[in-house]
Scaffold this active site. Sequence first.
Site, mmCIF file in Angstrom:
data_model
loop_
_atom_site.group_PDB
_atom_site.id
_atom_site.type_symbol
_atom_site.label_atom_id
_atom_site.label_comp_id
_atom_site.label_asym_id
_atom_site.label_seq_id
_atom_site.Cartn_x
_atom_site.Cartn_y
_atom_site.Cartn_z
ATOM 1 N N TYR A 130 71.564 72.967 -0.133
ATOM 2 C CA TYR A 130 70.753 74.210 -0.800
ATOM 3 C C TYR A 130 70.111 73.848 -1.986
ATOM 4 C CZ TYR A 130 69.727 79.360 -0.850
ATOM 5 O OH TYR A 130 69.000 80.354 -0.717
ATOM 6 N N ARG A 183 58.563 84.775 -1.370
ATOM 7 C CA ARG A 183 59.144 84.430 -2.817
ATOM 8 C C ARG A 183 59.984 83.395 -2.911
ATOM 9 N NH1 ARG A 183 62.601 85.133 -6.474
ATOM 10 N NH2 ARG A 183 63.936 86.233 -5.015
ATOM 11 N N LYS A 201 71.351 79.306 4.010
ATOM 12 C CA LYS A 201 72.285 80.096 3.391
ATOM 13 C C LYS A 201 73.245 80.200 4.444
ATOM 14 C CE LYS A 201 70.529 82.182 -0.277
ATOM 15 N NZ LYS A 201 71.581 82.668 -1.527
ATOM 16 N N GLU A 273 66.409 87.965 2.302
ATOM 17 C CA GLU A 273 66.047 86.345 1.460
ATOM 18 C C GLU A 273 64.791 86.256 1.003
ATOM 19 O OE1 GLU A 273 68.034 84.288 -0.285
ATOM 20 O OE2 GLU A 273 69.819 85.332 0.496
ATOM 21 N N ASP A 274 64.718 86.215 -0.356
ATOM 22 C CA ASP A 274 63.361 85.811 -0.938
ATOM 23 C C ASP A 274 62.150 86.645 -0.333
ATOM 24 O OD1 ASP A 274 64.779 83.869 -2.469
ATOM 25 O OD2 ASP A 274 64.173 82.309 -1.188
ATOM 26 N N ASP A 296 70.606 89.213 -1.402
ATOM 27 C CA ASP A 296 71.258 88.247 -2.093
ATOM 28 C C ASP A 296 70.629 88.177 -3.524
ATOM 29 O OD1 ASP A 296 73.501 86.525 -2.566
ATOM 30 O OD2 ASP A 296 71.889 84.806 -2.440
ATOM 31 N N ASP A 297 69.299 88.081 -3.382
ATOM 32 C CA ASP A 297 68.371 87.983 -4.531
ATOM 33 C C ASP A 297 68.782 89.099 -5.741
ATOM 34 O OD1 ASP A 297 66.997 85.530 -3.739
ATOM 35 O OD2 ASP A 297 66.102 87.128 -2.307
ATOM 36 N N ASN A 438 65.654 79.207 -11.039
ATOM 37 C CA ASN A 438 65.810 78.051 -10.113
ATOM 38 C C ASN A 438 64.261 77.369 -9.629
ATOM 39 O OD1 ASN A 438 68.317 76.797 -9.455
ATOM 40 N ND2 ASN A 438 68.813 79.008 -8.594
ATOM 41 N N ASN A 482 76.151 80.159 -9.585
ATOM 42 C CA ASN A 482 75.323 79.716 -7.767
ATOM 43 C C ASN A 482 75.954 80.987 -6.943
ATOM 44 O OD1 ASN A 482 74.862 78.689 -5.403
ATOM 45 N ND2 ASN A 482 75.228 76.919 -6.246
#
Length: 582
Positions: A130, A183, A201, A273-274, A296-297, A438, A482
């Site tokens: 990851y 993103r 993930k 995600e993203d 999760d973000d 990150n 993390n």
Amino acid sequence: MESTMKELREGAPVLEPKSKVGGGVEGVYGEDRATEDQFVTPWVLSVASGVSLLRDPRYNKGLAFTERERDAHYLRGLLPPTEKKLLHNLRQYQLPLQKYIAIMDLRERNERLFYKLLIDNVEELLPVVYTPTVGEACQKYGSIFRRPEGLFISLKERGKVLEALKNWPERSIQVVVVTDGERILGLGDLGCQGMGIPVGKLALYTALGGVRPSACLPVTIDVGTNNEDLLKDEFYIGLRQRRAIGQEYADLLHEFMNAVKQNYGEEVLIQFEDFANHNAFELLAKYGTTHLVFNDDIQGTAAVVLAGLLAALKVVGSSLADHTFLFFGAGEAGTGVAELIALEMSKQAEAPVEETRKNIWLVDSKGLIVNSRKDSLQLFKKPWAHQHEPVEDLPTAVKALKPTILIGSAGVGRAFTKEVIETMTSYTERPLIMALSNPTSKSECTAEEAYSWSKGRAVFASGSPFHPVEYNSRVFVPGQANNAYVFPGFGLGLVISGSLRVHDQMLLAASEALASQVSPEDFEKGLIYPPLRNIRKISAQVAANVAEVAYDLGLATRLPRPGNLVEYAESCMYSPVYRNYR
């Protein structure tokens, strides 16, 4: 059909060419141009044995097949007699991307060995599987793509999304991780190549949280990309068009959400995600009351950061309400963390969340978020517009507000300058500094900078991994905030309880579970997170806390409630131990 099966049993060819092509070689099953005008059927019959068994990652045991199994499944001579040292081989690669490709190749050959290797060496291999390596893997996904690892649902599948989901071979799906690639980490719009994120993930969902690999489904929603470099790249694997927006985008997402629920049931977890800010908050709000959804973000990052703060405050000796928070970054991560801190503060102080928000300030690309900017702010930023004179930049905001906790999530590398950290150190004995962005190049400061500029007084954690730092004869071990500490256990808790919805109280419970796992020995090293080598036990504790809230709120469907939720969570976790074959 009956005659076909009879021919198979008797060894006769299934397909007979009607006529031979002059000068051509007769290819009964269509291996050559002489028979390319004939249709063939890709039959797969019988129990996997021989080469077909070795090529199935779910059942392949590689060199671990016993002598009896080698005889029973026609493997004699297909395998060498001795073990390879896989970890040793991985360490021979110099570049992280080479290690990523090698370990993901292992996953395609031998699923259980992949997870065994990852579980036993999580601290070493997590950065490979990851962040930060997965970012580079996404950037080059078109070049390293080998075989489908999830579902690609594009605008071409409109009206057929349910049909596409049914093409996935597994029927009992418990967790879906989906991205639209707009993103990716701090790298921007990577379009269809964002598939590396859901794949990574879900690998962690299994290795760290114990969710069965067959119950996981990675999905990329391909609506195009605005990345000009990708649109011109001959190796780009996605739709070559600019991103669909508005109703066209919303309709595809809505069809996808309803199809997932229809195909896999009410209790399937859909993790976003993203997604870009303008879609992430809207999707979470829109589907949070009708589906089991988690971002999760926004929520995972918030739970991990809050856990670090709760642990750090044990070192500092104070409560959340005693601190002034300043965020550099007001996107998904920043506002998500801020809101969860405000909720925890509200819970601890028994005060309205509107009051606890006043301890928290945010700086975005236009400066400090204040009341005078309220009319021009996006909806998710409005709760953080407090009364104050306009401030244009971070260093000035630090001097004006005197924050004791500084959190970065803007993806702007080296934003926490020497001036910023020295200013904080001038008025607080133990500044808490969290550089969360990150990958490593985007981190607001390095661990070495945080410790040296604060003269060893900072409590520091980051989003990217940093090596231990020696300062004034003392070794500091920087903690990594993390998300892997929370989302695998969080998802496991939802699965084992059969929860129908995600509730904010579950996020608080996950944070408290993680913070409780930090030992006095960890604090002594400067850590505010427990060692990742204990992650399976941590995930079980997180899962138990989340499941407990689900049962207490009446959201759980798996009844009756287990007596010991920690033991129950551990008993439900997938273990990559080879099974014995008949």
